[in-house]
Design a protein around this motif. Structure first.
Motif, PDB file in Angstrom:
ATOM      1  N   GLU A 132       1.823   1.575  15.646  1.00  0.00           N
ATOM      2  CA  GLU A 132       1.970   1.498  14.189  1.00  0.00           C
ATOM      3  C   GLU A 132       2.787   2.681  13.685  1.00  0.00           C
ATOM      4  OE1 GLU A 132      -0.681   1.101  10.124  1.00  0.00           O
ATOM      5  OE2 GLU A 132      -1.664   1.797  11.953  1.00  0.00           O
ATOM      6  N   LYS A 133       3.818   2.396  12.891  1.00  0.00           N
ATOM      7  CA  LYS A 133       4.613   3.467  12.283  1.00  0.00           C
ATOM      8  C   LYS A 133       4.836   3.138  10.810  1.00  0.00           C
ATOM      9  CE  LYS A 133       8.923   5.944  12.302  1.00  0.00           C
ATOM     10  NZ  LYS A 133      10.324   6.031  12.681  1.00  0.00           N
ATOM     11  N   LEU A 134       4.427   4.061   9.944  1.00  0.00           N
ATOM     12  CA  LEU A 134       4.638   3.840   8.512  1.00  0.00           C
ATOM     13  C   LEU A 134       4.824   5.204   7.860  1.00  0.00           C
ATOM     14  CD1 LEU A 134       4.677   1.486   6.411  1.00  0.00           C
ATOM     15  CD2 LEU A 134       2.364   2.173   5.833  1.00  0.00           C
ATOM     16  N   GLU A 135       6.060   5.483   7.464  1.00  0.00           N
ATOM     17  CA  GLU A 135       6.372   6.763   6.831  1.00  0.00           C
ATOM     18  C   GLU A 135       7.031   6.528   5.486  1.00  0.00           C
ATOM     19  OE1 GLU A 135       8.755   9.097   9.483  1.00  0.00           O
ATOM     20  OE2 GLU A 135       7.183   9.203  11.004  1.00  0.00           O
ATOM     21  N   VAL A 136       6.672   7.386   4.530  1.00  0.00           N
ATOM     22  CA  VAL A 136       7.341   7.371   3.227  1.00  0.00           C
ATOM     23  C   VAL A 136       7.861   8.777   2.988  1.00  0.00           C
ATOM     24  CG1 VAL A 136       7.139   6.910   0.758  1.00  0.00           C
ATOM     25  CG2 VAL A 136       5.767   5.588   2.371  1.00  0.00           C
ATOM     26  N   ASP A 137       9.157   8.879   2.783  1.00  0.00           N
ATOM     27  CA  ASP A 137       9.783  10.182   2.571  1.00  0.00           C
ATOM     28  C   ASP A 137       9.399  11.159   3.696  1.00  0.00           C
ATOM     29  OD1 ASP A 137      11.468  11.824   1.182  1.00  0.00           O
ATOM     30  OD2 ASP A 137       9.938  12.575  -0.193  1.00  0.00           O
ATOM     31  N   ALA A 160      -2.909   6.561   7.581  1.00  0.00           N
ATOM     32  CA  ALA A 160      -4.335   6.733   7.264  1.00  0.00           C
ATOM     33  C   ALA A 160      -4.555   6.656   5.755  1.00  0.00           C
ATOM     34  CB  ALA A 160      -4.826   8.061   7.814  1.00  0.00           C
ATOM     35  N   ASP A 161      -3.725   7.365   4.990  1.00  0.00           N
ATOM     36  CA  ASP A 161      -3.900   7.398   3.526  1.00  0.00           C
ATOM     37  C   ASP A 161      -3.956   6.001   2.910  1.00  0.00           C
ATOM     38  OD1 ASP A 161      -3.810  10.104   3.606  1.00  0.00           O
ATOM     39  OD2 ASP A 161      -2.052  10.356   2.315  1.00  0.00           O
ATOM     40  N   ILE A 162      -3.070   5.107   3.369  1.00  0.00           N
ATOM     41  CA  ILE A 162      -2.975   3.807   2.680  1.00  0.00           C
ATOM     42  C   ILE A 162      -4.208   2.929   2.875  1.00  0.00           C
ATOM     43  CG2 ILE A 162      -0.436   3.764   2.693  1.00  0.00           C
ATOM     44  CD1 ILE A 162      -0.865   1.458   4.916  1.00  0.00           C
ATOM     45  N   ARG A 163      -5.068   3.291   3.836  1.00  0.00           N
ATOM     46  CA  ARG A 163      -6.307   2.505   4.053  1.00  0.00           C
ATOM     47  C   ARG A 163      -7.468   3.073   3.248  1.00  0.00           C
ATOM     48  NH1 ARG A 163      -3.929  -1.875   5.717  1.00  0.00           N
ATOM     49  NH2 ARG A 163      -2.269  -1.300   7.122  1.00  0.00           N
ATOM     50  N   ARG A 218       0.844  -1.213   0.000  1.00  0.00           N
ATOM     51  CA  ARG A 218       0.000   0.000   0.000  1.00  0.00           C
ATOM     52  C   ARG A 218       0.875   1.258   0.000  1.00  0.00           C
ATOM     53  NH1 ARG A 218      -5.446  -0.661   1.626  1.00  0.00           N
ATOM     54  NH2 ARG A 218      -5.998  -2.861   1.812  1.00  0.00           N
ATOM     55  N   ALA A 219       1.948   1.247   0.789  1.00  0.00           N
ATOM     56  CA  ALA A 219       2.855   2.403   0.833  1.00  0.00           C
ATOM     57  C   ALA A 219       3.505   2.606  -0.544  1.00  0.00           C
ATOM     58  CB  ALA A 219       3.919   2.188   1.906  1.00  0.00           C
ATOM     59  N   ALA A 220       3.864   1.507  -1.191  1.00  0.00           N
ATOM     60  CA  ALA A 220       4.474   1.598  -2.527  1.00  0.00           C
ATOM     61  C   ALA A 220       3.490   2.227  -3.513  1.00  0.00           C
ATOM     62  CB  ALA A 220       4.894   0.206  -2.999  1.00  0.00           C
ATOM     63  N   THR A 221       2.213   1.873  -3.374  1.00  0.00           N
ATOM     64  CA  THR A 221       1.184   2.437  -4.259  1.00  0.00           C
ATOM     65  C   THR A 221       1.029   3.935  -3.999  1.00  0.00           C
ATOM     66  OG1 THR A 221       0.075   0.302  -4.139  1.00  0.00           O
ATOM     67  CG2 THR A 221      -1.225   2.151  -4.999  1.00  0.00           C
ATOM     68  N   TRP A 222       1.005   4.287  -2.724  1.00  0.00           N
ATOM     69  CA  TRP A 222       0.914   5.710  -2.334  1.00  0.00           C
ATOM     70  C   TRP A 222       2.079   6.488  -2.939  1.00  0.00           C
ATOM     71  CZ3 TRP A 222       4.009   9.242   0.089  1.00  0.00           C
ATOM     72  CH2 TRP A 222       3.394  10.386   0.611  1.00  0.00           C
TER      73      TRP A 222
END
Ligand SMILES: Nc1ncnc2c1ncn2[C@@H]1O[C@H](COP(=O)(O)OP(=O)(O)OP(=O)(O)O)[C@@H](O)[C@H]1O
Ligand SMILES: Nc1ccn([C@H]2C[C@H](O)[C@@H](COP(=O)(O)O)O2)c(=O)n1
Length: 238
Positions: free
Chosen positions: A77-82, A88-91, A40-44
């Motif tokens: 939960e920790k999920l950061e891109v750049d 929240a966005d990835i859901r 999902r993060a890759a798609t974002w």
């Protein structure tokens, strides 16, 4: 110190993989890896970079360069891109609708598989979040491709009806006919597309099936913990 335990859990959308794996990890004092969140993060990241998802080479190059920071603490939960918090966005639906286009890109799978194996191996050493106790990793190809040698391999299933109702309740607060209809794309179409590159509907040899159709969340967690205890002796921490 006891041996590290690696638990691999796969299953279709809405079978309960994330909720159950997170809780199993918490109770056993293990790390937790949500591999679906990586897709999902890759798609974002690709959509934010305005990459055409049909351009498979560009998508793969973007994913290889993706600055992903993913936590493995099941309680935080920790999920950061750049540097952006994307939890929240990835859901959101705009990601759920497109994620299969990225997850069926074989070069993307190779890159994320590399990161997943690295994350799993990292939790088998003392200087890690789990202090070397191990990890619960969940997704679609963890039992078969990413970690086929895991100590415990579980296919978590549930009937189509149960999975649609769960997702409808989660997204729309009800499981009436309209809400269930509104979740079909997110559950059934996505499984259909994803299963063109990976098998997660039928248990491979040595993989234990846990059918959660008639179990609530707590009962499903207990069923998985029973499998872990039977195969490794590991039990919840007091
Ligand atoms: N055994 C269960 N009984 C009832 N509800 C459940 C059960 N397991 C999970 N749920 C609920 O179903 C919803 C979907 O669960 P979850 O997100 O963990 O599934 P998933 O398999 O990870 O789905 P996806 O692969 O689509 O992300 C959540 O709201 C969760 O609380
Ligand atoms: N190991 C994995 C994990 C996930 N995917 C794909 C399949 C899904 O459409 C998408 C998002 O996963 P979810 O958050 O819904 O579990 O990622 C995969 O192909 N392999």
């Amino acid at each position: 110190m006891s041996q590290p335990v690696v638990v691999a859990i796969d299953g279709p959308s809405g079978s309960g993989k994330s909720s159950v794996s997170r809780e199993v990890a918490r109770r056993l004092g293990l790390a937790y890896l949500d591999t679906g969140a990586m897709y999902r993060a890759a798609t974002w990241w690709c959509l934010r970079s305005e990459i055409d998802l049909a351009d498979t080479a560009a998508v793969a190059a973007a994913v290889r360069a993706m600055p992903l920071d993913q936590g493995v603490d099941p309680s935080v939960e920790k999920l950061e891109v750049d540097g952006a918090d994307v939890r929240a966005d990835i859901r959101e639906t705009w990601i759920s609708e497109k994620v299969s286009a990225v997850a069926t890109n074989l070069d993307v799978r190779a890159e994320l598989r590399r990161l997943q194996r690295e994350a799993i191996a990292g939790q088998t050493v003392p200087d890690s979040f789990s202090e070397g106790r191990g990890i619960v990793a969940e997704g679609r190809d963890i039992t078969t491709v990413v970690a086929p040698d895991a100590d415990v391999r579980v296919l978590l299933t549930a009937s189509e009806e149960a999975r649609l109702a769960r997702r409808a309740r989660e997204l729309h607060g009800a499981a009436d006919a309209a809400a269930v209809d509104a979740t079909r794309d997110q559950v059934l179409r996505r499984d259909r597309d994803d299963s063109t590159v990976v098998e997660f509907q039928v248990a491979a040899d040595g993989v234990v099936t846990v059918d959660s159709s008639d179990l609530d969340l707590e009962q499903t967690v207990d069923a998985v913990l029973d499998v872990v205890a039977r195969l490794t002796g590991a039990r919840p921490r007091a």
